[in-house]
Design an enzyme around this catalytic site. Structure first.
Site, mmCIF file in Angstrom:
data_model
loop_
_atom_site.group_PDB
_atom_site.id
_atom_site.type_symbol
_atom_site.label_atom_id
_atom_site.label_comp_id
_atom_site.label_asym_id
_atom_site.label_seq_id
_atom_site.Cartn_x
_atom_site.Cartn_y
_atom_site.Cartn_z
ATOM 1 N N GLU A 71 4.114 6.421 34.080
ATOM 2 C CA GLU A 71 4.698 7.733 33.755
ATOM 3 C C GLU A 71 3.705 8.617 33.018
ATOM 4 O O GLU A 71 3.669 9.833 33.225
ATOM 5 C CB GLU A 71 5.969 7.557 32.929
ATOM 6 C CG GLU A 71 7.121 7.019 33.745
ATOM 7 C CD GLU A 71 8.442 7.283 33.079
ATOM 8 O OE1 GLU A 71 8.732 8.437 32.750
ATOM 9 O OE2 GLU A 71 9.189 6.307 32.889
ATOM 10 N N CYS B 112 16.050 8.554 30.127
ATOM 11 C CA CYS B 112 15.633 7.151 30.008
ATOM 12 C C CYS B 112 15.051 6.780 28.660
ATOM 13 O O CYS B 112 15.774 6.583 27.706
ATOM 14 C CB CYS B 112 14.689 6.788 31.146
ATOM 15 S SG CYS B 112 14.529 4.991 31.281
ATOM 16 N N ASN C 281 15.759 4.367 34.688
ATOM 17 C CA ASN C 281 15.234 3.305 35.571
ATOM 18 C C ASN C 281 14.607 2.301 34.628
ATOM 19 O O ASN C 281 13.500 2.528 34.121
ATOM 20 C CB ASN C 281 14.130 3.830 36.498
ATOM 21 C CG ASN C 281 14.639 4.683 37.642
ATOM 22 O OD1 ASN C 281 14.735 4.240 38.775
ATOM 23 N ND2 ASN C 281 14.937 5.940 37.350
ATOM 24 N N LYS D 243 11.697 15.353 30.314
ATOM 25 C CA LYS D 243 11.643 14.137 29.492
ATOM 26 C C LYS D 243 10.562 14.240 28.423
ATOM 27 O O LYS D 243 9.406 14.563 28.730
ATOM 28 C CB LYS D 243 11.380 12.942 30.411
ATOM 29 C CG LYS D 243 11.359 11.585 29.736
ATOM 30 C CD LYS D 243 11.229 10.496 30.811
ATOM 31 C CE LYS D 243 11.228 9.103 30.264
ATOM 32 N NZ LYS D 243 11.222 8.091 31.349
ATOM 33 N N ASN E 293 9.037 14.781 34.454
ATOM 34 C CA ASN E 293 10.208 13.960 34.765
ATOM 35 C C ASN E 293 11.407 14.743 34.226
ATOM 36 O O ASN E 293 11.596 14.845 33.012
ATOM 37 C CB ASN E 293 10.058 12.601 34.067
ATOM 38 C CG ASN E 293 11.154 11.631 34.445
ATOM 39 O OD1 ASN E 293 12.208 12.027 34.906
ATOM 40 N ND2 ASN E 293 10.892 10.348 34.235
ATOM 41 N N GLU F 85 18.045 9.044 36.579
ATOM 42 C CA GLU F 85 16.671 9.577 36.455
ATOM 43 C C GLU F 85 15.957 9.401 37.806
ATOM 44 O O GLU F 85 16.151 8.387 38.482
ATOM 45 C CB GLU F 85 15.939 8.732 35.396
ATOM 46 C CG GLU F 85 14.456 9.042 35.228
ATOM 47 C CD GLU F 85 13.726 7.965 34.407
ATOM 48 O OE1 GLU F 85 14.085 6.767 34.486
ATOM 49 O OE2 GLU F 85 12.763 8.335 33.703
HETATM 50 N N1 CDT Z 1 12.002 5.132 32.945
HETATM 51 C C1 CDT Z 1 11.841 4.663 31.673
HETATM 52 O O1 CDT Z 1 11.650 5.444 30.737
HETATM 53 N N2 CDT Z 1 11.875 3.345 31.513
HETATM 54 C C2 CDT Z 1 11.628 2.706 30.256
HETATM 55 C C3 CDT Z 1 11.037 1.381 30.534
HETATM 56 C C4 CDT Z 1 10.838 0.583 29.358
HETATM 57 S S1 CDT Z 1 9.253 0.663 28.765
HETATM 58 C C5 CDT Z 1 9.347 -0.511 27.502
HETATM 59 C C6 CDT Z 1 12.884 2.555 29.415
HETATM 60 O O2 CDT Z 1 12.837 2.926 28.235
HETATM 61 O O3 CDT Z 1 13.902 2.065 29.898
#
Ligand code: CDT
Length: 310
Positions: free
Chosen positions: A146, A172, A197, A127, A110, A47
């Site tokens: 985000e 993600c 990420n 996303k 995204n 991502e």
């Molecule tokens: N990039 C991304 O979506 N990261 C989120 C961070 C966690 S928020 C609790 C993820 O789901 O991995």
């Protein structure tokens, strides 16, 4: 007859704030060449794979924010990746921050694309599940903005016929939602590609930190098994501008087993020969055709299933 697709999960180590797109693409090209040596048909990048994960920072200046986005794909800095992949005859998945003008309005998403072995785009996904917050949180060691910098994906989960099977994309946080897998499976997905990420610390809920790796694997292993699909999930990992992110890029079989996983937090390629007929075997075991009660799942499922797989 088996339908083997050899897939490389090209984990990325951290990307520096000042690192240029061209430098990142050069790293990716090295991974493509290694993947070619190992016989890959398809390479999956993470991502927002071209820059540091900027939603971790508060950015007020609009021009500064826009500079983290791609206005064209491919653009001048990413064209060499497309060219090298086509030269090698390898398809790829790439996550990136997308800036587009639609209906005279600037929009930011995204996004991720799927590119075929000939260098032509097959699929494009925005996303759907955006985590984080809109406002600055001064007490947090890093931000998760985000919801401030991206719009929610404006199109449904989609699948494409590619690489001898039916392929879908999640990005993600989408992987933590059972609907993401099920809607793709209702559209015939046999292979799901995911970039991520994921920090190893949740500032608002630090007591959950110890579960980060477990929950990362839990949602994808159950998603793969319950929906009879392969999953290739790829991290941007390591300590990036002070934010520590998990690795554990994984290739997961429709049995729910992790068949390959990264061991480092840097650039690392793992490869597996995925037999898409394993997906079919689990679909048959569950008798998806007769046992899934789509008519009882509600209108979203009915709509998704009404569109024949590509
Ligand atoms: N990039 C991304 O979506 N990261 C989120 C961070 C966690 S928020 C609790 C993820 O789901 O991995």
């Amino acid at each position: 007859m088996s339908r083997i697709v050899t897939i490389g999960a090209a984990q990325s180590g951290p990307i520096l704030r000042e690192e240029s797109r061209s430098a990142v693409v050069e790293r990716q090209i090295q991974q493509l060449r290694e993947a070619h040596r190992q016989g890959c048909d398809l390479v999956v990048f993470p991502e927002v794979a071209l820059t540091a994960f900027f939603p971790h920072w508060w950015i007020e200046d609009e021009a500064e924010l826009d500079a983290w986005f791609e206005r064209e794909m491919p653009g001048p800095e990413t064209q060499p990746l497309f060219d090298e992949a086509a030269r090698l005859g390898i398809g790829f998945h790439l996550g990136y921050a997308e800036l587009t003008f639609e209906g005279g309005k600037k929009r930011r998403f995204n996004s991720a694309i799927l590119v075929g072995k000939d260098g032509q785009k097959i699929g494009h996904f925005r996303k759907i599940h955006l985590p984080g917050h809109v406002e600055y949180r001064p007490d947090n060691p890093f931000q998760n903005l985000e919801k401030r910098y991206f719009e929610f994906g404006d199109r449904p989960f989609e699948t494409w016929r590619a690489f001898g099977g039916v392929v879908g994309i999640q990005i993600c946080n989408d992987r933590r939602w059972s609907e993401s897998y099920r809607l793709l499976a209702l559209k015939g997905a046999e292979l799901v590609l995911i970039g991520y990420n994921t920090p190893d610390h949740i500032p608002e809920h630090p007591h959950m930190d110890r579960l980060t790796n477990f929950q990362h694997q839990l949602c994808m292993q159950s998603g793969a098994y319950q929906n009879a699909c392969w999953i290739v999930a790829v991290a941007k990992a390591g300590i990036e501008e002070g934010v520590s992110m998990i690795g554990l890029s994984s290739i997961i079989a429709p049995s729910g087993e992790i068949v390959a996983q990264t061991k480092t937090l840097g650039d690392e390629l793992i490869v597996h020969a995925c037999d898409l007929d394993d997906s079919k075997a689990y679909q048959e075991l569950f008798e998806f055709g007769t046992n899934r009660r789509i008519q009882h799942y509600g209108p979203i499922a009915t709509q998704a299933a009404a569109v024949p797989p590509p």
